[in-house]
Structure formats: C-alpha cells, structure tokens
Design a protein around this motif. Structure first.
Motif, PDB file in Angstrom:
ATOM      1  N   GLU A   1      45.926 -41.064  35.276  1.00 36.91           N
ATOM      2  CA  GLU A   1      45.826 -39.825  36.039  1.00 36.91           C
ATOM      3  C   GLU A   1      44.746 -38.878  35.505  1.00 36.91           C
ATOM      4  O   GLU A   1      44.572 -37.780  36.025  1.00 36.91           O
ATOM      5  N   GLU A   2      43.996 -39.319  34.490  1.00 39.56           N
ATOM      6  CA  GLU A   2      42.914 -38.492  33.946  1.00 39.56           C
ATOM      7  C   GLU A   2      41.817 -38.317  34.984  1.00 39.56           C
ATOM      8  O   GLU A   2      41.423 -39.264  35.651  1.00 39.56           O
ATOM      9  N   ARG A   3      41.309 -37.094  35.082  1.00 42.24           N
ATOM     10  CA  ARG A   3      40.234 -36.803  36.030  1.00 42.24           C
ATOM     11  C   ARG A   3      38.934 -36.569  35.270  1.00 42.24           C
ATOM     12  O   ARG A   3      38.937 -35.952  34.213  1.00 42.24           O
ATOM     13  N   ASP A   4      37.841 -37.055  35.847  1.00 37.91           N
ATOM     14  CA  ASP A   4      36.535 -36.798  35.255  1.00 37.91           C
ATOM     15  C   ASP A   4      35.987 -35.489  35.826  1.00 37.91           C
ATOM     16  O   ASP A   4      36.709 -34.765  36.515  1.00 37.91           O
ATOM     17  N   THR A   5      34.726 -35.184  35.565  1.00 36.61           N
ATOM     18  CA  THR A   5      34.174 -33.914  36.041  1.00 36.61           C
ATOM     19  C   THR A   5      34.050 -33.855  37.563  1.00 36.61           C
ATOM     20  O   THR A   5      33.923 -32.775  38.127  1.00 36.61           O
TER      21      THR A   5
ATOM     22  N   LEU B   1      39.232 -45.922  30.774  1.00 38.20           N
ATOM     23  CA  LEU B   1      39.713 -46.552  31.999  1.00 38.20           C
ATOM     24  C   LEU B   1      38.790 -46.258  33.181  1.00 38.20           C
ATOM     25  O   LEU B   1      38.560 -47.119  34.026  1.00 38.20           O
ATOM     26  N   HIS B   2      38.232 -45.048  33.252  1.00 37.56           N
ATOM     27  CA  HIS B   2      37.236 -44.752  34.292  1.00 37.56           C
ATOM     28  C   HIS B   2      36.070 -45.732  34.174  1.00 37.56           C
ATOM     29  O   HIS B   2      35.633 -46.319  35.162  1.00 37.56           O
TER      30      HIS B   2
ATOM     31  N   PHE C   1      30.271 -37.208  31.906  1.00 30.82           N
ATOM     32  CA  PHE C   1      31.073 -36.911  33.087  1.00 30.82           C
ATOM     33  C   PHE C   1      32.567 -36.796  32.781  1.00 30.82           C
ATOM     34  O   PHE C   1      33.379 -36.856  33.685  1.00 30.82           O
ATOM     35  N   GLY C   2      32.924 -36.667  31.507  1.00 30.15           N
ATOM     36  CA  GLY C   2      34.325 -36.497  31.141  1.00 30.15           C
ATOM     37  C   GLY C   2      35.188 -37.699  31.439  1.00 30.15           C
ATOM     38  O   GLY C   2      36.382 -37.560  31.701  1.00 30.15           O
TER      39      GLY C   2
END
Length: 164
Positions: free
Chosen positions: A32-36, A7-8, A2-3
């Motif tokens: 601020e990184e976003r997953d899929t 931290l996610h 899921f990218g």
C-alpha cells in the motif's frame, strides 16, 4: 527516486513472482506504499506486466482473498511442460492476486490523476489478457466500475483511450 519502495521497482521492472512474493513477505505494508505520483505497486504491475494469459483462457477468474494458492477455474489436463507454460502465462495474474491477498485495500488507491488500478487496466485493454485482469479487479471491488478519474473518465472512457 520518486519515493519508490523495492516492490514498486520490482513491479515496474517485470520481476518474477518469487521476487514479488519475498518483498511482500518481508514487509506486507509495502503493497500500500505510495510513491510521489501516489501510485501503489499494483498500478505498475498492471501497466508493465505482459503475462496475464489470453482473454479466452477461461470463462471465470477464481479469487478468494483468503486462499494461499493461486488457481484458475479451468480443469484441463496438461503435460508437465504445458503446466510450466501455464504458470509463466499466469505469472502476472498470480502477482496481482498476491498483492490483493497481502493488502486488499491497494485496489482502492487512486494516483495523482485519480486513476485506480481498474482505470489502468482499462487503458491497457488492447493488450492480451487484460480483460482477465479487469474481471479479477471487478470481482474484488465491483463498485470500481462506477469510479471516475480526476478528469471524469470512467472505465469505458479509459478503454477508448486504449484504442484497438
């Protein structure tokens, strides 16, 4: 999968505040990184954590974007054992403060459905302590109260989704 960045995963897995702090220090951009699903770690932290305290723990939630320590505004006298319990009870709230201090723009991240962190908090509003989370998020970005999801749900609609 899921990218997601570490931290996610930490925020989804209820990792301790110390782990979240280390990950933020190692790479502040990960906040601020976003997953899929276009979610930032803050989305998962709000959805999964359960240590936000009680909604009536204090009348006000203090937050200063530049402050390096986390405090609440209650001035109660506690024993050392009670202080430890207070810290545990506040861990989720302190983790939110940490993410917001590391990168305040994460509060404006909409996921694949147009849900902001405030919408996630409102959809979980039946959980203990979530009113404190909503107050904190609104203190940082008051205008989010008027933001809508892709399906035109406002914060009040998201509260209705939570039930009682």
């Amino acid at each position: 999968a899921f990218g997601r960045v570490p931290l996610h995963v930490a925020c989804r897995s209820l990792a301790g505040l110390g782990t979240i702090r280390v990950l933020c220090e190692m790479d502040p951009r990960c906040v601020e990184e976003r997953d899929t699903l276009k979610r930032v770690p803050l989305h998962y932290l709000i959805k999964n954590y359960t240590t936000f305290g009680n909604d009536d723990d204090d009348d006000d939630i203090s937050f200063d974007i530049h402050e390096t320590t986390t405090t609440s505004t209650s001035n109660n006298n506690h024993t050392e054992e009670e202080e430890g319990d207070e810290e545990d009870k506040e861990e989720g709230l302190n983790a939110i403060r940490l993410l917001l201090r590391t990168n305040p723009s994460c509060i404006r991240a909409a996921d694949h459905r147009g849900w902001l962190p405030i919408h996630v908090a409102c959809s979980c509003s039946s959980r203990r302590g979530m009113v404190r989370v909503m107050r904190l998020l609104l203190r940082v970005w008051p205008e989010s109260i008027s933001m809508k999801t892709d399906k035109e749900s406002d914060v009040f609609g998201c509260v209705e989704m939570a039930g009682t």
